[in-house]
Write an enzyme that holds these catalytic residues in place. Structure first.
Site, PDB file in Angstrom:
ATOM      1  N   ASN A   1      15.391  98.962   8.032  1.00 61.04           N
ATOM      2  CA  ASN A   1      16.770  98.803   7.543  1.00 61.04           C
ATOM      3  C   ASN A   1      16.814  98.929   6.030  1.00 61.04           C
ATOM      4  O   ASN A   1      15.831  98.668   5.335  1.00 61.04           O
ATOM      5  CB  ASN A   1      17.339  97.448   7.972  1.00 61.04           C
ATOM      6  CG  ASN A   1      16.907  96.334   7.039  1.00 61.04           C
ATOM      7  OD1 ASN A   1      17.566  96.078   6.028  1.00 61.04           O
ATOM      8  ND2 ASN A   1      15.805  95.671   7.354  1.00 61.04           N
TER       9      ASN A   1
ATOM     10  N   ASN B   1      14.267  83.868  -0.801  1.00 64.45           N
ATOM     11  CA  ASN B   1      13.981  85.212  -0.333  1.00 64.45           C
ATOM     12  C   ASN B   1      13.260  85.977  -1.432  1.00 64.45           C
ATOM     13  O   ASN B   1      13.874  86.563  -2.309  1.00 64.45           O
ATOM     14  CB  ASN B   1      15.293  85.902   0.073  1.00 64.45           C
ATOM     15  CG  ASN B   1      15.067  87.328   0.533  1.00 64.45           C
ATOM     16  OD1 ASN B   1      13.963  87.856   0.419  1.00 64.45           O
ATOM     17  ND2 ASN B   1      16.113  87.934   1.045  1.00 64.45           N
ATOM     18  N   PHE B   2      11.930  85.948  -1.395  1.00 68.96           N
ATOM     19  CA  PHE B   2      11.108  86.704  -2.339  1.00 68.96           C
ATOM     20  C   PHE B   2      10.544  87.940  -1.663  1.00 68.96           C
ATOM     21  O   PHE B   2       9.482  88.426  -2.006  1.00 68.96           O
ATOM     22  CB  PHE B   2       9.929  85.847  -2.836  1.00 68.96           C
ATOM     23  CG  PHE B   2      10.336  84.703  -3.708  1.00 68.96           C
ATOM     24  CD1 PHE B   2      11.539  84.722  -4.402  1.00 68.96           C
ATOM     25  CD2 PHE B   2       9.501  83.600  -3.851  1.00 68.96           C
ATOM     26  CE1 PHE B   2      11.905  83.656  -5.213  1.00 68.96           C
ATOM     27  CE2 PHE B   2       9.865  82.538  -4.660  1.00 68.96           C
ATOM     28  CZ  PHE B   2      11.074  82.553  -5.341  1.00 68.96           C
TER      29      PHE B   2
ATOM     30  N   CYS C   1      12.702  90.701   0.130  1.00 68.52           N
ATOM     31  CA  CYS C   1      13.471  91.901   0.448  1.00 68.52           C
ATOM     32  C   CYS C   1      12.932  93.107  -0.347  1.00 68.52           C
ATOM     33  O   CYS C   1      12.921  93.092  -1.568  1.00 68.52           O
ATOM     34  CB  CYS C   1      14.933  91.649   0.131  1.00 68.52           C
ATOM     35  SG  CYS C   1      15.971  92.990   0.682  1.00 68.52           S
TER      36      CYS C   1
ATOM     37  N   ASN D   1       8.518  88.835   5.488  1.00 67.24           N
ATOM     38  CA  ASN D   1       9.724  89.625   5.350  1.00 67.24           C
ATOM     39  C   ASN D   1       9.358  91.049   5.779  1.00 67.24           C
ATOM     40  O   ASN D   1       8.264  91.302   6.261  1.00 67.24           O
ATOM     41  CB  ASN D   1      10.247  89.570   3.908  1.00 67.24           C
ATOM     42  CG  ASN D   1      11.773  89.698   3.879  1.00 67.24           C
ATOM     43  OD1 ASN D   1      12.316  90.625   4.471  1.00 67.24           O
ATOM     44  ND2 ASN D   1      12.452  88.795   3.197  1.00 67.24           N
TER      45      ASN D   1
ATOM     46  N   CYS E   1     -11.715 106.919  30.506  1.00 63.00           N
ATOM     47  CA  CYS E   1     -12.809 106.195  29.849  1.00 63.00           C
ATOM     48  C   CYS E   1     -13.912 107.180  29.493  1.00 63.00           C
ATOM     49  O   CYS E   1     -14.485 107.146  28.408  1.00 63.00           O
ATOM     50  CB  CYS E   1     -13.339 105.087  30.759  1.00 63.00           C
ATOM     51  SG  CYS E   1     -13.914 105.667  32.372  1.00 63.00           S
TER      52      CYS E   1
ATOM     53  N   CYS F   1     -13.256 101.866  25.977  1.00 61.33           N
ATOM     54  CA  CYS F   1     -12.911 102.254  27.350  1.00 61.33           C
ATOM     55  C   CYS F   1     -12.021 101.201  27.998  1.00 61.33           C
ATOM     56  O   CYS F   1     -11.045 101.528  28.673  1.00 61.33           O
ATOM     57  CB  CYS F   1     -14.174 102.493  28.172  1.00 61.33           C
ATOM     58  SG  CYS F   1     -15.339 101.112  28.147  1.00 61.33           S
TER      59      CYS F   1
HETATM   60  C1  FMN Z   1      19.062  94.359   8.917  1.00 65.88           C
HETATM   61  C2  FMN Z   1      18.160  93.322   8.373  1.00 65.88           C
HETATM   62  C3  FMN Z   1      18.559  92.587   7.310  1.00 65.88           C
HETATM   63  C4  FMN Z   1      17.738  91.624   6.784  1.00 65.88           C
HETATM   64  N1  FMN Z   1      18.195  90.878   5.763  1.00 65.88           N
HETATM   65  C5  FMN Z   1      17.431  89.865   5.288  1.00 65.88           C
HETATM   66  C6  FMN Z   1      17.922  89.011   4.302  1.00 65.88           C
HETATM   67  O1  FMN Z   1      19.056  89.130   3.853  1.00 65.88           O
HETATM   68  N2  FMN Z   1      17.124  88.038   3.843  1.00 65.88           N
HETATM   69  C7  FMN Z   1      15.869  87.842   4.320  1.00 65.88           C
HETATM   70  O2  FMN Z   1      15.178  86.921   3.892  1.00 65.88           O
HETATM   71  N3  FMN Z   1      15.356  88.643   5.288  1.00 65.88           N
HETATM   72  C8  FMN Z   1      16.121  89.646   5.777  1.00 65.88           C
HETATM   73  N4  FMN Z   1      15.632  90.421   6.792  1.00 65.88           N
HETATM   74  C9  FMN Z   1      14.260  90.198   7.283  1.00 65.88           C
HETATM   75  C10 FMN Z   1      14.218  89.300   8.524  1.00 65.88           C
HETATM   76  O3  FMN Z   1      14.703  88.024   8.238  1.00 65.88           O
HETATM   77  C11 FMN Z   1      12.780  89.162   9.076  1.00 65.88           C
HETATM   78  O4  FMN Z   1      11.977  88.614   8.075  1.00 65.88           O
HETATM   79  C12 FMN Z   1      12.182  90.471   9.490  1.00 65.88           C
HETATM   80  O5  FMN Z   1      13.144  91.261  10.130  1.00 65.88           O
HETATM   81  C13 FMN Z   1      10.975  90.298  10.420  1.00 65.88           C
HETATM   82  O6  FMN Z   1      11.306  89.673  11.628  1.00 65.88           O
HETATM   83  P1  FMN Z   1      11.561  90.482  12.997  1.00 65.88           P
HETATM   84  O7  FMN Z   1      10.348  91.326  13.263  1.00 65.88           O
HETATM   85  O8  FMN Z   1      11.794  89.439  14.040  1.00 65.88           O
HETATM   86  O9  FMN Z   1      12.758  91.315  12.789  1.00 65.88           O
HETATM   87  C14 FMN Z   1      16.471  91.401   7.320  1.00 65.88           C
HETATM   88  C15 FMN Z   1      16.051  92.145   8.412  1.00 65.88           C
HETATM   89  C16 FMN Z   1      16.890  93.086   8.948  1.00 65.88           C
HETATM   90  C17 FMN Z   1      16.464  93.878  10.131  1.00 65.88           C
END
Ligand code: FMN
Ligand code: FAD
Lengths: 432, 453
Positions: A77, A136-137, A139, A204, A353, A389
């Site tokens: 995403n 959130n460190f 994204c 994340n 195998c 195998c």
């Molecule tokens: C569309 C989308 C938006 C996300 N936005 C955030 C966010 O705003 N803040 C955050 O900490 N993580 C965000 N994440 C990460 C998720 O919280 C999570 O850490 C990550 O998707 C891994 O978990 P999963 O495999 O169950 O999806 C986002 C993930 C997706 C798919």
């Protein structure tokens, strides 16, 4: 059935299943539906500082790695943090918490790496009555270019500094959400701990480019002819997340630091594995985005039945149960010898195998004809017990590994004692 | 004979199973026996394939198609590549995908069966690949430079066309002598209509002929308006692919009365009928035989509105040449299959058949003779090779009434090859005829290049 009540750094929830900060937790409407479905808690979609909200692309935000049956293996995403006004989010958080006092509501935050910015937002969050905050460190896209998210998470000193600010300006428990886009996650986790974090959550999303559209010869998702890297999540990232959770769980410097595991958790089995490897609770995003909130039923039921079957009265007995099994390669027992074996009654004679071993491994399987039928047999003299195998055999339980005990390994001609001998002790090791 | 025409084919009546019939342009037509896979189902199905090493399905295919390879290409969104793999070994991959009894060939050998699972639907996947490539106008073969040699082929059915195509690829000039007005042999005149919808036989013939250097002369009947020695002297080699023309007789009096017909003749009319509702169909139909032809004619006449259709076979179910799946197909179309029933007498009134008397051949039961009423009786008891050289100047070694050939499909006559239904040892399948044609072409090529061993 076993009691699933969870207490994560003082935050109670009826079960250890939270929804991760993401679209499923973007607003009251979704969160209420999640609570109605039975989720134990949520980490609210990341809030930014007061002022005009961020703007998302209006083109496609997602792209998918599919299995052949279009099952979702991985999701990518390019979405940012919440694009709704701060005030709206805070009001909704306060209202939902009032209406659902038994559920956990943790608020995810991402503001610029300046003390004043954190000082400004923390009291407002506390006023909502939320149970805690998650930093959130992690994204990896959009926000990191602005000096937030992963660009903070990738520098341990910043992680420590911001964590300390939060502990200073707020009484709420602080969870630090780590980015996997680093070489060794332990450095970030240790920094969080030094800053005073109550817990870490991981992972994340992972930097990713999903695919190239071969018609347009452009990466996907394509927004007006161009694309950018996004964050990868879903079932495909689970092994990566597991490794990171295990690394932190067994790091001497991180002892006593609880972990909330995230990454590819889709069902009770995934969740149980993560808890066994050291997580105190788990968070889910992609699986909910694939199937909706109802998947919680399987998670709750499956986990409690599992605990019952293991006679574990509560989650405490499970958390970390598999951590002692994790070690470094150099401590593996080099005197543990196995050979592949084929259950001829289950064998369907596909020959996979044989060809895998012949073309790509140790030439330890023979292909012959017996009574006009294909026949495959392990040649112990060549078999190194590598498990290839067994791994690629399409029939469950048809191939397995057999442990040698007090017998001669025909490959090496040596007696197998089984006596523990690791690389640090091995005569071939120049350092031993 | 009381002829029940079927004007209300499209409207349900108690006796008219009409789910196998549809109206196209106001004309009654059969509908698909096994509906084709769409792209998505093909992806899902192809993903089930284990890509076996030295796969048994390759061995089970008379033409040796590399099945796992073509399936893998489908699963990787490359149906054109898949079609190329198929057509390389079997230029009639399209017809075989529709008509092969896969349940006794490739799909029977699928290792998935050993797991108690369903085999991969190889036939339907093959159809998906070949249909997709043909619809896209993809062609895969080119001709080598002209060799200067010319080969005469008698019969434009699967064996003849397969041989012609391979010879053309190898650079030779081919002339096919075909007695009928249309090319394709039993693909055009014999296979069940519900297997070969939408004029597929002719579309495939065009696709094959597009290679060029194949000249087909219709209306040329060996032994009638052209002789074997004439063909021999006009060409450097000859391939006999004339199938089986004559029909076996039951050997009872009254075989020439009205209502008693050769099944293959009737199917030919059926396949050529523009509007099936115009075809005469009996009300009580008795089919004598136990092979694919018996199943086909029984199912088709029942679908066309016959009130009662019975297949009478002189031995048990396990002896029938038609596979279990084919027998089931007939039975689910409300055809009764009677085993251990041997016809002993045709009941005829005013030169029209009214019934058949049978004796029971069941070794475990001691039954009296019985009569099945019938206004149509079909003979589906196999066909015979017609004399090849009426003047008997050229004598062929025969075996069980058919031409004897070696592994390269050489007959006992120097410079003459044969394949398809007219040779012994064959299993009377389209796919085997195609393989014969291919092998003969390779042998002829080797022979013409003087490398004959
Ligand atoms: C569309 C989308 C938006 C996300 N936005 C955030 C966010 O705003 N803040 C955050 O900490 N993580 C965000 N994440 C990460 C998720 O919280 C999570 O850490 C990550 O998707 C891994 O978990 P999963 O495999 O169950 O999806 C986002 C993930 C997706 C798919
Ligand atoms: C009713 C029926 C249903 C069948 N269903 C199936 C099925 O579902 N699946 C399957 O695999 N097989 C089926 N078969 C068998 C399959 O059709 C044959 O095995 C295959 O067609 C044989 O090919 P061929 O080229 O040898 O002969 P044919 O297809 O018979 O072709 C011979 C060609 O030679 C021509 N010819 C004959 N005599 C002369 C002559 N004297 N001079 C010039 N030309 C001549 C004919 O007109 C014809 O075009 C079926 C057969 C029948 C009769």
């Amino acid at each position: 059935m076993a009691d699933l009540t969870a207490n994560f750094i003082g935050i109670k929830s009826p079960n250890p299943f939270w929804l991760a900060s993401a679209p499923p937790t973007d607003k009251a409407y979704n969160v209420i539906r999640a609570f109605e479905a039975g989720w134990g808690g949520v980490v609210w979609k990341t809030l930014g500082e007061d002022g005009p909200p961020v703007v998302n692309v209006s083109g496609p935000r997602y792209d998918t790695l599919y299995g052949k049956d279009r099952s979702v293996i991985g999701l990518n995403n390019i979405e940012l943090i919440t694009d709704r006004p701060l005030e709206t989010n805070l009001q909704e958080i306060a209202q939902v918490k009032r209406d659902w006092p038994d559920r956990a509501i943790v608020v995810s935050l991402m503001v610029p790496c300046e003390e004043s910015a954190w000082k400004a937002i923390l009291p407002k969050v506390e006023d909502t009555g939320a149970d805690g905050i998650e930093l959130n460190f992690g994204c990896p896209h959009g926000m990191s270019e602005r000096g937030m998210g992963a660009s903070v998470g990738q520098v341990p000193e910043y992680v420590e500094m911001v964590t300390a600010w939060c502990k200073h300006y707020s009484r709420l428990p602080v969870i630090v959400k780590l980015t996997p886009n680093i070489t060794d996650i332990r450095h970030s986790a240790r920094a969080a701990k030094r800053g005073g974090a109550d817990a870490v959550s991981m992972i994340n999303t992972i930097n990713s480019i999903m695919s190239v559209d071969l018609n347009q010869l452009a990466i996907t998702p394509t927004v007006g002819g161009k694309g950018t890297h996004g964050g990868y999540c879903g079932p495909a990232v689970k092994p990566i997340a597991m490794h990171m959770v295990a690394d932190v769980a067994r790091d001497p410097d991180c002892q006593g630091l609880p972990i909330s595991a995230i990454g590819g958790i889709s069902n009770w089995r995934d969740a149980t594995e993560f808890m066994a490897i050291g997580a105190s609770n788990v968070q889910v995003c992609t699986a909910a985005m694939t199937y909706g909130f109802k998947i919680i039923d399987d998670m709750v039921d499956g986990l409690s039945r599992f605990l019952d079957s293991k006679q574990m009265p509560s989650l405490d007995a499970l958390v970390g149960a598999a951590v002692p099994s994790v070690t470094d390669w150099q401590y593996l027992n080099l005197n543990y010898v196995v050979k592949a074996q084929i259950d001829q009654d289950l064998c369907i004679k596909c020959g996979r195998c044989y060809i895998a071993c012949e073309d790509t491994s140790h030439q330890a399987i023979t292909a012959t004809q017996v009574n006009g039928e294909r026949h495959y047999e392990i040649n112990d003299k060549e078999c190194v017990g590598c498990n290839l195998c067994v791994s690629i055999c399409p029939v469950e339980d048809c191939m397995s590994l057999r442990q040698l005990n007090s017998e001669v390994d025909t490959r090496t001609g040596k007696m197998v004692s089984g006596e523990y001998l690791n690389w640090t002790q091995h005569p071939n090791n120049p350092m031993s | 004979m009381k002829q029940v025409t079927t004007p209300n084919l499209l409207g349900a009546t108690d006796n008219t199973p009409n789910e196998g019939i549809s109206s196209v342009g106001g004309h009654a037509q059969f509908t698909e026996m096994h509906p084709p896979l769409d792209a998505r189902s093909a992806l899902v199905e192809s993903d089930r394939c284990y890509f076996c090493f030295d796969a048994p399905c390759i061995e089970a295919c008379p033409t040796g198609i590399d099945v796992p390879n073509f399936i893998r290409m489908i699963s990787n969104h490359n149906p054109a590549g898949a079609a190329a793999v198929i057509l390389q070994e079997n230029i009639m991959g399209g017809t075989c995908a529709r008509a092969c009894p896969v349940e006794t060939l490739c799909e029977q050998s699928c290792v998935r069966n050993k797991e108690g699972d369903k085999p991969i639907q190889i036939g339907l996947l093959q159809r998906y690949a070949t249909d997709t490539a043909m619809a896209a106008g993809e062609t895969f073969f080119t001709r080598e430079p002209d060799s200067g040699y010319s080969i005469g082929i008698i019969g434009g059915g699967p064996a003849g066309l397969s041989c012609a195509h391979r010879l053309a690829m190898l650079g030779h000039q081919v002339v096919i002598y075909e007695s009928r007005q249309k090319t394709g042999g039993l693909n055009e005149y014999g296979l069940a209509a519900y297997k070969m919808l939408d004029n597929f036989a002719q579309r495939e013939v065009e696709y094959i002929m597009a290679i060029g250097n194949i000249d087909i002369r219709h209306g040329m009947q060996l032994g009638d308006n052209i002789s074997l020695s004439e063909i021999q002297s006009a060409h450097d080699a000859v391939f006999l692919a004339l199938g089986l023309g004559a029909c076996n007789m039951i050997g009872l009096t009254g075989e020439n009365s009205q209502g008693v017909q050769d099944a293959v003749d009737y199917i030919r009319q059926l396949r050529q009928a523009e509007d099936l509702s115009q075809l005469p169909v009996g009300s009580q139909v008795v089919v004598i035989g136990g092979g694919m032809t018996a199943i086909d004619i029984a199912s088709q006449t029942r679908l066309l509105g016959a009130r009662e259709v019975t297949i009478a076979y002189r031995r048990g179910a396990e002896n029938m040449k038609a596979s279990v799946k084919e027998q089931e197909f007939a039975q689910t179309h409300d055809v009764r299959i009677m085993h251990w029933a041997q016809p002993v007498k045709l009941l005829v009134e005013q030169q029209k058949v009214v019934g058949v008397e049978f004796k029971s051949t069941d070794p475990t039961a001691n039954q009296e003779n019985f009569v099945l009423q019938a206004d149509m009786v079909f003979k589906a008891i196999g066909q015979l090779l017609e004399p090849i050289d009426a003047n008997r100047n050229i004598q062929f070694e025969l075996e069980a009434g058919r031409l004897r050939v070696d592994v390269e499909r050489r007959t006992s006559q120097f410079g003459i090859w044969a394949g398809g239904d007219c040779i012994s040892d064959g299993d009377d399948l389209t796919v085997s005829a195609v393989q014969d044609g291919k092998l003969a072409a390779q042998s002829i090529h080797k022979f013409l290049n003087g490398t004959r061993d």
